[in-house]
Structures are given as C-alpha cells and as structure tokens.
Design a protein around this motif. Structure first.
Motif, PDB file in Angstrom:
ATOM      1  N   ALA A   1     -15.433  -2.898  -4.972  1.00 46.51           N
ATOM      2  CA  ALA A   1     -13.856  -2.638  -4.949  1.00 46.51           C
ATOM      3  C   ALA A   1     -13.459  -1.687  -4.294  1.00 46.51           C
ATOM      4  O   ALA A   1     -12.729  -0.641  -4.799  1.00 46.51           O
ATOM      5  N   GLY A   2     -13.748  -1.225  -3.177  1.00 48.63           N
ATOM      6  CA  GLY A   2     -12.991  -0.349  -2.213  1.00 48.63           C
ATOM      7  C   GLY A   2     -11.653  -0.785  -1.815  1.00 48.63           C
ATOM      8  O   GLY A   2     -11.387  -1.808  -2.213  1.00 48.63           O
ATOM      9  N   ASN A   3     -11.151  -0.025  -1.156  1.00 50.76           N
ATOM     10  CA  ASN A   3      -9.582  -0.184  -0.742  1.00 50.76           C
ATOM     11  C   ASN A   3      -9.539  -0.647   0.733  1.00 50.76           C
ATOM     12  O   ASN A   3      -8.478  -0.728   1.122  1.00 50.76           O
ATOM     13  N   GLY A   4     -10.579  -1.074   1.055  1.00 52.53           N
ATOM     14  CA  GLY A   4     -10.579  -1.841   2.392  1.00 52.53           C
ATOM     15  C   GLY A   4      -9.830  -2.844   2.792  1.00 52.53           C
ATOM     16  O   GLY A   4      -9.331  -3.198   4.123  1.00 52.53           O
ATOM     17  N   SER A   5      -9.458  -3.725   1.809  1.00 57.99           N
ATOM     18  CA  SER A   5      -8.270  -4.897   2.062  1.00 57.99           C
ATOM     19  C   SER A   5      -7.001  -4.295   1.563  1.00 57.99           C
ATOM     20  O   SER A   5      -6.076  -4.882   2.218  1.00 57.99           O
ATOM     21  N   LEU A   6      -6.786  -3.602   0.676  1.00 53.64           N
ATOM     22  CA  LEU A   6      -5.568  -3.127   0.411  1.00 53.64           C
ATOM     23  C   LEU A   6      -4.774  -2.356   1.599  1.00 53.64           C
ATOM     24  O   LEU A   6      -3.673  -2.439   1.751  1.00 53.64           O
ATOM     25  N   MET A   7      -5.562  -1.293   2.123  1.00 50.83           N
ATOM     26  CA  MET A   7      -5.372  -0.680   3.409  1.00 50.83           C
ATOM     27  C   MET A   7      -4.525  -1.426   4.590  1.00 50.83           C
ATOM     28  O   MET A   7      -3.731  -0.943   5.162  1.00 50.83           O
ATOM     29  N   ARG A   8      -4.704  -2.919   4.707  1.00 47.66           N
ATOM     30  CA  ARG A   8      -4.373  -3.640   5.688  1.00 47.66           C
ATOM     31  C   ARG A   8      -3.497  -4.580   5.481  1.00 47.66           C
ATOM     32  O   ARG A   8      -2.935  -5.481   6.185  1.00 47.66           O
ATOM     33  N   CYS A   9      -3.115  -4.818   4.106  1.00 43.42           N
ATOM     34  CA  CYS A   9      -2.408  -6.269   3.831  1.00 43.42           C
ATOM     35  C   CYS A   9      -0.932  -6.226   3.857  1.00 43.42           C
ATOM     36  O   CYS A   9      -0.360  -7.179   3.676  1.00 43.42           O
ATOM     37  N   LEU A  10      -0.239  -5.161   4.421  1.00 43.99           N
ATOM     38  CA  LEU A  10       1.112  -4.995   4.451  1.00 43.99           C
ATOM     39  C   LEU A  10       1.875  -6.146   4.829  1.00 43.99           C
ATOM     40  O   LEU A  10       2.955  -6.489   4.523  1.00 43.99           O
ATOM     41  N   ALA A  11       1.549  -6.799   5.922  1.00 43.71           N
ATOM     42  CA  ALA A  11       2.281  -7.551   6.780  1.00 43.71           C
ATOM     43  C   ALA A  11       2.652  -8.779   5.952  1.00 43.71           C
ATOM     44  O   ALA A  11       3.696  -9.419   6.035  1.00 43.71           O
ATOM     45  N   THR A  12       1.831  -9.146   5.050  1.00 45.02           N
ATOM     46  CA  THR A  12       2.143 -10.334   4.368  1.00 45.02           C
ATOM     47  C   THR A  12       3.253 -10.186   3.556  1.00 45.02           C
ATOM     48  O   THR A  12       4.170 -10.930   3.325  1.00 45.02           O
ATOM     49  N   GLY A  13       3.526  -9.014   3.049  1.00 47.64           N
ATOM     50  CA  GLY A  13       4.479  -8.549   2.148  1.00 47.64           C
ATOM     51  C   GLY A  13       5.775  -8.718   2.907  1.00 47.64           C
ATOM     52  O   GLY A  13       7.002  -8.879   2.384  1.00 47.64           O
ATOM     53  N   LEU A  14       5.822  -8.136   3.993  1.00 48.68           N
ATOM     54  CA  LEU A  14       6.911  -8.011   4.902  1.00 48.68           C
ATOM     55  C   LEU A  14       7.340  -9.402   5.384  1.00 48.68           C
ATOM     56  O   LEU A  14       8.457  -9.740   5.755  1.00 48.68           O
ATOM     57  N   PHE A  15       6.500 -10.243   5.895  1.00 47.01           N
ATOM     58  CA  PHE A  15       6.825 -11.372   6.679  1.00 47.01           C
ATOM     59  C   PHE A  15       6.518 -12.920   5.828  1.00 47.01           C
ATOM     60  O   PHE A  15       6.888 -13.942   6.542  1.00 47.01           O
ATOM     61  N   GLN A  16       5.957 -12.909   4.822  1.00 46.68           N
ATOM     62  CA  GLN A  16       5.923 -14.169   4.093  1.00 46.68           C
ATOM     63  C   GLN A  16       6.797 -14.050   2.798  1.00 46.68           C
ATOM     64  O   GLN A  16       6.621 -13.248   1.622  1.00 46.68           O
ATOM     65  N   SER A  17       8.015 -14.917   2.897  1.00 46.15           N
ATOM     66  CA  SER A  17       9.099 -14.802   2.159  1.00 46.15           C
ATOM     67  C   SER A  17       8.761 -15.674   0.912  1.00 46.15           C
ATOM     68  O   SER A  17       9.546 -15.635  -0.204  1.00 46.15           O
ATOM     69  N   ASP A  18       8.040 -16.792   0.808  1.00 41.98           N
ATOM     70  CA  ASP A  18       7.723 -17.534  -0.257  1.00 41.98           C
ATOM     71  C   ASP A  18       6.628 -16.809  -1.068  1.00 41.98           C
ATOM     72  O   ASP A  18       5.610 -16.439  -0.827  1.00 41.98           O
ATOM     73  N   PRO A  19       7.126 -16.702  -2.457  1.00 40.36           N
ATOM     74  CA  PRO A  19       6.359 -16.012  -3.386  1.00 40.36           C
ATOM     75  C   PRO A  19       4.938 -16.587  -3.668  1.00 40.36           C
ATOM     76  O   PRO A  19       3.805 -15.629  -3.663  1.00 40.36           O
TER      77      PRO A  19
END
Length: 333
Positions: free
Chosen positions: A145-163
């Motif tokens: 449960a390290g932070n290695g996927s949280l660190m890179r996930c940002l683009a989904t929040g920016l470019f996927q508008s369907d919740p």
C-alpha cells in the motif's frame, strides 16, 4: 523555458495546467531532500527549501522529473491518445507508456537505460503487466500500500468527466502496479476531488465529495481511505513543518504509505495559504518529500490555477511546456 500560452487560458484550462505544473513542481522541489527526515531538512533549510535546485541523494538535474512526474506524464499521454480514439482502453495505454518509461524509451534518458528510482511494487507490477497487458492481472498484491499509484493518477481527474468512468479508470490504472484497495480507492477519491476543484468547487466541498465517495467505495463509514480523508481535515501542514510529523497521527512518518500521502494532500488543499507556502511546508515535513509534494501539488494547482505556481519554479520544469500544451489541448474552452 517559456511557458506563456499564445492565447489567454480559460479558468478551467488554468486549473488543469496548474494541477499538472503543481504536481511537477512539488516533485522537483521535494527531490532535493528526498529521504531526509524533518530534523535534517530543518537544519539545512531553517525556513524551508524555497527553490528548485536539483541534487539530492540521486543527483537530480534542476527541475528534472522523478518517477512521480514521469509516470504522471505516462498517464497524461494515454489520455491524449484516448482523446484521438475514444474506443481504446486508457489503462492499457497508460501501462504501455509505463513500460516505455521503465525500459528507457523516454525523454532525457539514454535509450535502454533504467529509471533512477523505481519502487518495488511498481517494478513487480510492470513485470506482470509486460506479460499479460491486463491491468487487472498485474499489481504487487494485497498488503502493498505504497503511494506509487496515487503519485501518478492526476490526469484521470483532469480529463475524465464521467464520474463512473473516473472511478473505474482511476482504479484500473492503479491496479497495474498497486492493486491493494487502499491504493485503488485512494486514487479514485483523489481524482474525484481534482475533478471538483477544476469545476471551481470550493476545497471544502471538493473534500466533502471525496469523503462521500470513499464511504461508498469502501461500503462503510470507517474504512481506511475514509479515515485518511477525515485525518486530512484535522492535520496542520504548518505545524508538522515546524515540529515534524506526529507519529500518533502519521505512524509511517510520511515516508510513503498511501493513506498518509492522501491525508497530507487533503490537509494541503484545505490550507488557505498560497500554493508556494504550502508546498514548501509539505516538503519540510520530510521523508518521501518528492511524492508528498507531487500529490499535494496536484490538488493545490487545481485549486489555485497556473498563476499559483511561482514563475521561477515553472521556468525550471523539465516537462513544463509539454504539460501546458497537452493540458490546454485536452481541456474544452
């Protein structure tokens, strides 16, 4: 490096680009003191490290991306490809870009060379993914449960508008390397908050929305990710920067546990000070300074927009121009 757009950015474009550059800046700022504890950083920089200077244990060039920004770039490139062909599987696209990064097909690297820093879970997950090309049959397994996927996930929040797609894509991209539910759900919650911020929702309301999503995905009110969001509401970034992490609250001393990195980012976006002051203090807390800075920087940039990122920082970022160009390209006016 010139980061001036040819035409003024819309408010939404400013927040999208601000998030990307905020993540990059937090990563590059924190890279100089990664693995140092709070006391060591306080001794070397009594008022905090306020400039991107490179160096550190891995001798980073000034403004260079570490694995945080590199892997964020990989997900960003996947969404650019999805924009051109919506029928593709964005998680598989992201995974293929991760493999390019890992194998040395990457800007600023000698062809075929390995990255300077690769987490154990990331290495294990990419090894599996290279054989299956299935995000749901990779990952390092439960308990990682390290932070290695949280660190890179940002683009989904920016470019996927369907919740609903945002949740699914956040979790599947995480699964490539980090399939523990604490990681996959943290990515979904983080991106839900990001999506709210770029719609100009207040930080408090955006965090409320993230907390509700955590409860729904964990199917209970006291799940681990839900508790991390609640903890983030109580933390003081300024206090921890002054006194160090409270080991009663942060048993891992902010050294890479996904729930602690998420809680720090929540505390950061709720801190009413400037992006610069908050990120400097996030880095002052110590230990996993580049990733904590990157994850917090993404939320702060989505909150404050591109103008919130200091010009002297933006001018040094390895992928600054590319992030601005793609961010504007993929964001409707």
């Amino acid at each position: 490096m010139a980061l001036e757009p040819t035409t003024p950015l819309t408010p939404r474009q400013s927040k999208v680009v601000g998030a990307l550059l905020g993540l990059h800046a937090g990563d590059s700022l924190g890279a100089s003191v990664e693995f140092k504890c709070h006391t060591q950083i306080h001794t070397q920089y009594p008022n905090g490290l306020r400039d991107i200077i490179g160096g550190g244990l891995l001798s980073w060039p000034v403004g260079h991306a570490t694995d945080d920004t590199d892997m964020t770039r990989a997900v960003l490139l996947a969404y650019r490809e999805l924009h051109d062909n919506p029928l593709q599987d964005v998680a598989i696209l992201a995974g293929k870009h991760f493999l390019n990064w890992y194998r040395g097909d990457w800007p600023g690297r000698k062809p075929g060379s390995r990255p300077r820093d690769v987490g154990l879970a990331t290495r294990a997950g990419l090894h599996k993914f290279s054989k299956t090309l299935d995000p749901e049959k990779a990952g390092a397994g439960e308990g990682k449960a390290g932070n290695g996927s949280l660190m890179r996930c940002l683009a989904t929040g920016l470019f996927q508008s369907d919740p609903d797609k945002l949740v699914k894509e956040s979790m599947r991209i995480s699964m490539i390397t980090h399939d523990d539910e604490r990681c996959t759900i943290s990515c979904a919650v983080y991106n839900h908050i990001v999506a709210a911020l770029i719609r100009d929702t207040s930080p408090e309301s955006a965090v409320d929305a993230g907390e509700i999503l955590a409860e729904r995905l964990e199917n209970k009110k006291d799940g681990d990710v839900w508790k991390a969001v609640r903890l983030g509401r109580k933390l003081s970034i300024a206090r921890m920067a002054r006194d160090g992490p409270d080991l009663g609250e942060m048993k891992g001393a902010c050294s890479g546990f996904v729930l602690e990195t998420l809680a720090l980012a929540i505390a950061a976006v709720l801190d009413k000070r400037s992006l610069e002051d908050v990120l400097v203090d996030v880095v002052r807390i110590g230990n996993d300074t580049d990733t904590n800075g990157a994850v917090a920087g993404g939320l702060l940039g989505a909150r404050d927009g591109v103008d919130g990122v200091p010009e002297r920082w933006k001018a040094k970022l390895q992928f600054g121009d590319e992030f601005m160009r793609i961010g504007v390209e993929l964001t409707p006016e």
